[in-house]
Motif scaffolding. Sequence first.
Motif, PDB file in Angstrom:
ATOM      1  N   TYR A 270       0.840  -1.206   0.000  1.00 52.32           N
ATOM      2  CA  TYR A 270       0.000   0.000   0.000  1.00 52.32           C
ATOM      3  C   TYR A 270       0.876   1.257   0.000  1.00 52.32           C
ATOM      4  O   TYR A 270       0.618   2.205  -0.756  1.00 52.32           O
ATOM      5  N   LEU A 271       1.908   1.269   0.852  1.00 55.28           N
ATOM      6  CA  LEU A 271       2.821   2.418   0.889  1.00 55.28           C
ATOM      7  C   LEU A 271       3.534   2.592  -0.447  1.00 55.28           C
ATOM      8  O   LEU A 271       3.740   3.716  -0.919  1.00 55.28           O
ATOM      9  N   LEU A 272       3.910   1.462  -1.051  1.00 51.35           N
ATOM     10  CA  LEU A 272       4.608   1.513  -2.338  1.00 51.35           C
ATOM     11  C   LEU A 272       3.710   2.101  -3.423  1.00 51.35           C
ATOM     12  O   LEU A 272       4.141   2.938  -4.233  1.00 51.35           O
ATOM     13  N   LEU A 273       2.445   1.693  -3.446  1.00 49.50           N
ATOM     14  CA  LEU A 273       1.508   2.159  -4.472  1.00 49.50           C
ATOM     15  C   LEU A 273       1.126   3.626  -4.286  1.00 49.50           C
ATOM     16  O   LEU A 273       0.772   4.308  -5.252  1.00 49.50           O
ATOM     17  N   THR A 274       1.176   4.087  -3.048  1.00 50.49           N
ATOM     18  CA  THR A 274       0.823   5.487  -2.789  1.00 50.49           C
ATOM     19  C   THR A 274       2.028   6.413  -2.861  1.00 50.49           C
ATOM     20  O   THR A 274       1.935   7.583  -2.474  1.00 50.49           O
ATOM     21  N   GLY A 275       3.158   5.900  -3.335  1.00 48.77           N
ATOM     22  CA  GLY A 275       4.327   6.742  -3.544  1.00 48.77           C
ATOM     23  C   GLY A 275       5.255   6.870  -2.358  1.00 48.77           C
ATOM     24  O   GLY A 275       6.278   7.566  -2.427  1.00 48.77           O
ATOM     25  N   GLU A 276       4.967   6.186  -1.240  1.00 44.03           N
ATOM     26  CA  GLU A 276       5.820   6.235  -0.048  1.00 44.03           C
ATOM     27  C   GLU A 276       6.851   5.107  -0.115  1.00 44.03           C
ATOM     28  O   GLU A 276       6.849   4.192   0.696  1.00 44.03           O
ATOM     29  N   THR A 277       7.742   5.196  -1.098  1.00 40.47           N
ATOM     30  CA  THR A 277       8.707   4.114  -1.330  1.00 40.47           C
ATOM     31  C   THR A 277       9.643   3.919  -0.142  1.00 40.47           C
ATOM     32  O   THR A 277       9.932   2.781   0.274  1.00 40.47           O
ATOM     33  N   GLY A 278      10.146   5.026   0.422  1.00 41.64           N
ATOM     34  CA  GLY A 278      11.062   4.933   1.561  1.00 41.64           C
ATOM     35  C   GLY A 278      10.425   4.263   2.757  1.00 41.64           C
ATOM     36  O   GLY A 278      11.033   3.388   3.395  1.00 41.64           O
ATOM     37  N   LEU A 279       9.178   4.646   3.088  1.00 41.45           N
ATOM     38  CA  LEU A 279       8.467   4.033   4.214  1.00 41.45           C
ATOM     39  C   LEU A 279       8.152   2.566   3.939  1.00 41.45           C
ATOM     40  O   LEU A 279       8.168   1.734   4.852  1.00 41.45           O
ATOM     41  N   ALA A 280       7.845   2.240   2.664  1.00 39.76           N
ATOM     42  CA  ALA A 280       7.560   0.847   2.305  1.00 39.76           C
ATOM     43  C   ALA A 280       8.784  -0.027   2.528  1.00 39.76           C
ATOM     44  O   ALA A 280       8.690  -1.131   3.096  1.00 39.76           O
ATOM     45  N   ILE A 281       9.959   0.460   2.097  1.00 43.61           N
ATOM     46  CA  ILE A 281      11.200  -0.297   2.293  1.00 43.61           C
ATOM     47  C   ILE A 281      11.517  -0.419   3.787  1.00 43.61           C
ATOM     48  O   ILE A 281      11.921  -1.487   4.277  1.00 43.61           O
ATOM     49  N   PHE A 282      11.310   0.678   4.529  1.00 48.08           N
ATOM     50  CA  PHE A 282      11.560   0.641   5.970  1.00 48.08           C
ATOM     51  C   PHE A 282      10.671  -0.388   6.653  1.00 48.08           C
ATOM     52  O   PHE A 282      11.136  -1.200   7.457  1.00 48.08           O
ATOM     53  N   LEU A 283       9.346  -0.355   6.364  1.00 48.74           N
ATOM     54  CA  LEU A 283       8.404  -1.252   7.030  1.00 48.74           C
ATOM     55  C   LEU A 283       8.727  -2.706   6.716  1.00 48.74           C
ATOM     56  O   LEU A 283       8.695  -3.563   7.612  1.00 48.74           O
ATOM     57  N   ALA A 284       9.044  -3.002   5.445  1.00 48.55           N
ATOM     58  CA  ALA A 284       9.385  -4.381   5.072  1.00 48.55           C
ATOM     59  C   ALA A 284      10.660  -4.830   5.784  1.00 48.55           C
ATOM     60  O   ALA A 284      10.711  -5.940   6.350  1.00 48.55           O
ATOM     61  N   GLY A 285      11.693  -3.983   5.780  1.00 48.09           N
ATOM     62  CA  GLY A 285      12.948  -4.348   6.443  1.00 48.09           C
ATOM     63  C   GLY A 285      12.783  -4.487   7.941  1.00 48.09           C
ATOM     64  O   GLY A 285      13.299  -5.428   8.560  1.00 48.09           O
TER      65      GLY A 285
END
Length: 361
Positions: A270-285
Amino acid sequence: MSDKIQITSSHKVLIIALLLAGFACFLLVEPYINSIVMAFIISLLMFPIHERVERYLPKHRNISSLLSCIILTFIIVFPLLFVFAAIIQQGSTFSQSVYQWVTTGGIQTAFEHPWVVKSLAIINNYLPFDSIAPQEIAQKVAQFSTSFGTRLVGLSAKILGDATNFLMNFFLMLFVLFFLLRDHEKIISAIRHILPLSRSQEDKLLDEVEQVAKSAVMGSFLTAIAQGLAGGIGMAIAGFPALFWGTMMGFASFIPVIGTALIWIPASLYLLLTGETGLAIFLAGFSVFVVGSIDNLLRPFLMQGNGGMNTLMIFFSLLGGLHLFGLIGLIYGPIIFAVTVVLFHIYEEEFQGFLDQQDKS
């Protein structure tokens, strides 16, 4: 004089009648068996606290048992009521935000994302059936969102019903716990007297059940709490409601193999699709290396009391228990496996001479 018991016909009739009566009693208490088992397990965990209460009231067993139950109520019920209220509030707010995102065209924007377009093109290229059209998916989501309010009301009613059942079962468990704490010595003595085993074998069996029950509770529920806390921190940093999604990750941790990935993977997408790439990578890691490491390190450490059971047996006891009994199976499964291991060791001791002779033949 021989210690062997001569089984007469009257003994056989008595044993059959006892088995039938015992089965009838089991049918009577079967709807409440989970509350009884949980009372037994919690009595093992509460016993150190109860012993301290008994020291101040040595001649008042009823009052000391009642105080121990009241202490447990304050430890469990009141924090849970606060958490449930916060979960409902945060969940309602998050649901409204998702509803607004869907109805204002957020789903269409998400399907226009370059990664989504490329992924759908690859999937459609290899699918053996009809291709997936983004418009159809968006239409289905829009239809779901229009009835979301009705579904939310139904879900709230179900949660309220489940909470009511939980409180009823909890107070039933407290009722059983009161007598277990008050009469624990009589109950243990009666169990020892009935079991046709030697004192050392009884000690081994009862100690193993106690250790496994404690470690199953500690291993499963404390790991879920730890993963829920860590997951809630990660979700809060990523911009999600911390308490709601932390609790969801705690519940998801009970699911073998998948676990918390059931929550953090969709959130990262969801973060990735909404343009929050940095937060998406952080949450996954964060979810993989922090939340995942809790399950890999804490659960085996807390469940190391399962004497005689290796990691593979513990895994299948949890998986099978969850499949057969539901959530309570996370306790039932390890106990069943542990009792089987202890009985197998007793069998080896009793028939050691015969087994050694068979090995030599």
